[in-house]
Write a protein that holds these residues in place. Structure first.
Motif, PDB file in Angstrom:
ATOM      1  N   SER A 188      17.983 -29.557  35.351  1.00 26.46           N
ATOM      2  CA  SER A 188      18.105 -28.170  35.798  1.00 26.46           C
ATOM      3  C   SER A 188      16.993 -27.328  35.193  1.00 26.46           C
ATOM      4  N   LEU A 189      16.610 -26.311  35.913  1.00 23.60           N
ATOM      5  CA  LEU A 189      15.590 -25.383  35.451  1.00 23.60           C
ATOM      6  C   LEU A 189      16.220 -24.003  35.415  1.00 23.60           C
ATOM      7  N   VAL A 190      16.234 -23.395  34.247  1.00 21.89           N
ATOM      8  CA  VAL A 190      16.834 -22.070  34.086  1.00 21.89           C
ATOM      9  C   VAL A 190      15.710 -21.051  34.023  1.00 21.89           C
ATOM     10  N   ILE A 191      15.785 -20.068  34.892  1.00 19.06           N
ATOM     11  CA  ILE A 191      14.786 -19.010  34.930  1.00 19.06           C
ATOM     12  C   ILE A 191      15.389 -17.763  34.306  1.00 19.06           C
ATOM     13  N   ASN A 192      14.648 -17.192  33.381  1.00 16.21           N
ATOM     14  CA  ASN A 192      15.075 -15.941  32.759  1.00 16.21           C
ATOM     15  C   ASN A 192      14.686 -14.816  33.706  1.00 16.21           C
ATOM     16  N   GLU A 193      15.653 -14.376  34.529  1.00 11.26           N
ATOM     17  CA  GLU A 193      15.362 -13.361  35.535  1.00 11.26           C
ATOM     18  C   GLU A 193      14.950 -12.034  34.918  1.00 11.26           C
ATOM     19  N   ALA A 194      15.498 -11.694  33.744  1.00  9.93           N
ATOM     20  CA  ALA A 194      15.149 -10.438  33.102  1.00  9.93           C
ATOM     21  C   ALA A 194      13.670 -10.406  32.718  1.00  9.93           C
ATOM     22  N   ALA A 195      13.112 -11.565  32.373  1.00  3.70           N
ATOM     23  CA  ALA A 195      11.711 -11.635  31.994  1.00  3.70           C
ATOM     24  C   ALA A 195      10.792 -11.372  33.196  1.00  3.70           C
TER      25      ALA A 195
END
Length: 68
Positions: free
Chosen positions: A57-64
């Motif tokens: 899985s790849l987690v993207i930090n949307e806030a960044a």
């Protein structure tokens, strides 16, 4: 990128042999090369299967990225 059709590819490959284009040998080798190219094109055009369940899985930090 230059595109070529099978006939021009076959003619290019056979040119150094100086075969008589009306000979049985030239017709047979042309037929075989045409079959080989058709087979290669059919195999190359097949879709590739990807099993996404085995990929991590790849987690993207949307806030960044400014998405909240």
């Amino acid at each position: 990128m230059e595109t070529s059709n099978r006939a021009s590819i076959i003619a290019y490959c056979l040119a150094p042999l100086n075969l008589d284009p009306n000979s049985e040998a030239a017709r047979e080798v042309t037929r075989r090369l045409d079959h080989a190219l058709k087979t290669f094109q059919a195999q190359a055009a097949r879709p590739v299967r990807v099993d996404f369940s085995r990929m991590p899985s790849l987690v993207i930090n949307e806030a960044a990225h400014g998405y909240e």
